[in-house]
Design an enzyme around this catalytic site. Structure first.
Site, mmCIF file in Angstrom:
data_model
loop_
_atom_site.group_PDB
_atom_site.id
_atom_site.type_symbol
_atom_site.label_atom_id
_atom_site.label_comp_id
_atom_site.label_asym_id
_atom_site.label_seq_id
_atom_site.Cartn_x
_atom_site.Cartn_y
_atom_site.Cartn_z
ATOM 1 N N GLU A 214 -12.382 22.064 -1.740
ATOM 2 C CA GLU A 214 -11.946 23.420 -1.666
ATOM 3 C C GLU A 214 -11.948 22.940 0.175
ATOM 4 O OE1 GLU A 214 -15.104 25.124 -1.942
ATOM 5 O OE2 GLU A 214 -14.986 25.372 -4.223
ATOM 6 N N ARG B 52 20.478 -9.811 -1.137
ATOM 7 C CA ARG B 52 20.977 -10.308 0.382
ATOM 8 C C ARG B 52 20.713 -11.145 1.282
ATOM 9 N NH1 ARG B 52 21.665 -7.668 4.927
ATOM 10 N NH2 ARG B 52 20.789 -8.156 6.829
ATOM 11 N N GLU C 61 -8.381 11.364 -5.873
ATOM 12 C CA GLU C 61 -9.777 11.563 -6.688
ATOM 13 C C GLU C 61 -10.946 10.498 -6.550
ATOM 14 O OE1 GLU C 61 -7.513 10.915 -11.277
ATOM 15 O OE2 GLU C 61 -6.818 12.460 -10.190
#
Lengths: 380, 264
Positions: A127, A268, A363
């Site tokens: 909340e 690259r 979490e």
């Protein structure tokens, strides 16, 4: 001690890998860019049994275990962290508490629909004034005849708008603090239940993180999960299991970033050489893979301990702490190896770096994991 | 009705290299997969199972490692799986392979046999048709779609060619070779994999088990009329020419080239 996956787990991993490569990876950039929930993918996840992996077949689950579940979230998250957390929140935070704390009637009513993917699940604890301090919840539940009447607002709820059923915690007796908290199974179409604001996020942008609003929400009293006052215990046990899922998600993000970077540095060229030929590139990647493997071992250990019905709370917290911090570190370093291109949205690495950060927060923040681990060590 | 689907475990050809000195395939480190056409055969069979509830047996011939290909078939929804495996079968060409598989199929019993059109490692497209010949049953190759004829012991097979489609009706028992169909091969499921390892079995069939169904002179290297003398990689094509021109000019260049070659 055996560090090899069984033949069964290897084939499960192969299934998760193929599915992720073909169904999840091609949509990952769109899910992020458009902030779209991948509804079609979720249907396919359900059909392949990915939404009920570690649950018994008698309830419509896959009959596999938490190690298989971790492998699934890892493979999905390599391709798309949003998809990984959809599976994790659904399985660990909604189906698992019903399976572990529910009555036989509740299991029969909800699990077949959840585990087949017909319904998606979510979990509402947080909340505005009660994040890490979960005992400060304001949502109230009052028994009125055959129903509880819930009032309050939950925030930052993963899967919220896409879900059909929610595990909601609410105070049944505020005077008892966390012992006055109870858990409820709430359906989306219960009277007085609605979805509020959809959050705009930095990462995992397709996962539909929303407010849940309960205004005189009518919940039948048989939907109380566990008994009155057990809500905090149910929530904490749920989060122990959820941390295996988030550790696996973080691990997947990290490994996905390394895999993409290995591919990039082989192509690259700078100073007339492929950048994979520079020792700095090699050492960076060696260091990152070592971290990812350590995260993998911690994650699989926690999953195996849960499967063996050992106490695994501290181990799940260690896995989540280490894997999430590894994911943030690895994605940042992988982006650096991409140079300027890494900062451009055409390359997946910038998305992975944004996705990684939340794994250190939800979490249970990294700080909460340290509280859990040190409590397990009986430091104080 | 009983359907047998023949599947072959093959190296993923995207990953295969050839030993430049020995001229043989380098198999180490190359992932093995179910031959793609055979996956189409499995899908065709499982679609028939979905519609009619037929019993599906997956059958493979190969080394013990081919077990995983059959577990995958079980995890997709096959009911039973058999692996024809014996050192005596080693070195078989398509003749000896089809003789051996025909023997196993006869032993198991069938109404319909489905094979893939061809395997990506050998590319012969011979084993399926040869099995049908050995068993003296009709065959329909290049099947894109297979449907059971209502009330009859027969199938309607849609055959796909480069330039046309053909629908044929085949009476069972028969053999069909499958190519990729309308629907992609289904995924295994989690519950399917758990069942494949914990509830179902892959049963081995050795030469001893197939005695009476296949002759010793028809198996393995000795029963193979063809022998591979040498494998070698194709020489690389010459360097291509890149024309950076407009679409219209590109069409003209291509048409002229085709005319030069007498192709149009």
């Amino acid at each position: 001690m055996n560090f090899n996956l069984s033949k069964k787990h290897l084939l499960l991993q192969e299934l998760f890998r193929r599915f992720a490569e073909k169904e999840v990876k091609p949509l990952a950039a769109w899910v992020d860019e458009a902030e779209e929930f991948p509804y079609e993918t979720v249907k396919k996840l359900g059909a392949a049994g990915f939404l009920g992996i570690a649950f018994p077949k008698e309830y419509g689950g896959g009959g596999a275990d938490n190690l298989a579940y971790a492998l699934c979230v890892e493979e999905l998250s390599k391709a798309c962290a949003t998809t990984g957390v959809i599976v994790s929140a659904h399985s660990s935070l909604c189906a698992a508490p019903i399976f572990e704390a529910g009555t036989e009637e509740q299991k029969q009513k909800y699990l077949p629909k959840l585990l087949s993917g017909e319904w998606l699940g979510a979990f509402g604890l947080t909340e505005a004034g009660a994040g890490t301090d979960a005992g400060m919840q304001q949502t109230k539940a009052v028994l009125d005849g055959d129903n509880y009447i819930l009032n309050g607002t939950k925030i930052f709820i993963t899967n919220a708008d896409a879900a059909h059923v929610y595990i909601i915690t609410a105070m049944t007796d505020k005077t008892k603090g966390t012992r006055g908290l109870s858990a409820f199974i709430v359906e989306k179409d219960f009277p007085g239940f609605s979805i509020g604001k959809i959050e705009k996020k930095m990462g995992i942008r397709g996962s539909l993180t929303c407010e849940l609003i309960m205004e005189n929400c009518v919940v039948p009293k048989e939907n109380l999960l566990g008994s009155e006052g057990q809500g905090f215990k149910v929530a904490m046990q749920t989060l122990d299991g959820g941390r295996i899922g988030i550790a696996a998600q973080a691990l997947g993000i990290a490994q996905g970033a390394i895999d993409a970077t290995v591919e990039y540095v082989r192509e690259r060229k700078q100073f007339g050489k492929r950048i994979s030929q520079f020792q700095n590139t090699q050492f960076e990647l060696a260091d990152m893979q070592t971290k990812a493997d350590a995260a993998r071992l911690l994650t699989y250990r926690a999953a195996c301990m849960k499967d063996e019905r050992q106490r695994y709370g501290s181990q799940a917290a260690m896995a989540k702490l280490f894997a999430s911090e590894a994911a943030s570190d690895i994605t940042r370093r992988c982006l650096q190896l991409h140079g300027g291109y890494g900062y451009i949205r055409e390359y997946a690495i910038e998305r992975m770096m944004r996705d990684a950060k939340i794994t250190e927060i939800y979490e249970g923040t990294s700080e909460v994991q340290k509280m859990v681990i040190s409590a397990g060590m009986k430091v104080n | 009705m009983k359907i047998i689907v023949c599947i072959k475990q093959v190296p993923d050809t995207n990953e295969v290299r050839i030993d430049p000195i020995k001229g043989t395939l380098i198999r180490e480190g190359v992932p093995s997969i179910i031959n793609p056409d055979d996956l189409c055969g499995l899908e065709a069979a499982l679609a028939l199972k979905d519609a009619h509830g037929f019993h599906i047996t997956a059958l493979s011939m190969g080394p013990p490692q081919a077990d995983v290909a059959l577990r995958e078939a079980l995890a997709m929804g096959c009911d039973a799986a058999f692996l024809v495996s014996d050192r005596a079968f080693g070195g078989a060409d398509t003749w000896a392979t089809s003789k051996t598989l025909a023997g196993a199929i006869q032993k198991l019993g069938f109404d319909l046999i489905i094979t893939g059109r061809q395997a990506i490692d050998g590319d012969t497209a011979q084993v399926g048709p040869q099995i049908a010949e050995h068993l003296g049953i009709p065959q329909a190759t290049y099947a894109h779609n297979v449907e059971k004829v209502c009330g009859e012991n027969a199938f309607v097979v849609e055959r796909l060619f480069e330039d046309c489609r053909q629908k044929v009706k085949v009476k069972a028992p028969c053999l069909i070779t499958a190519i990729s169909g309308a629907g992609a091969p289904r995924y295994m499921t989690v519950a399917g994999i758990v069942a494949a390892y914990d509830e179902k079995t892959v049963d081995m069939l050795t030469f001893e088990d197939l005695k009476g169904f296949v002759d010793e002179g028809d198996i393995g290297l000795k029963g193979s009329p063809t022998q591979v003398r040498k494998s070698y990689p194709k020489a690389a094509k010459g360097q291509g020419i890149v024309h950076e021109v407009s679409e219209d000019e590109a069409v003209e260049i291509i048409v002229n080239k085709l005319k030069e070659g007498g192709l149009i």
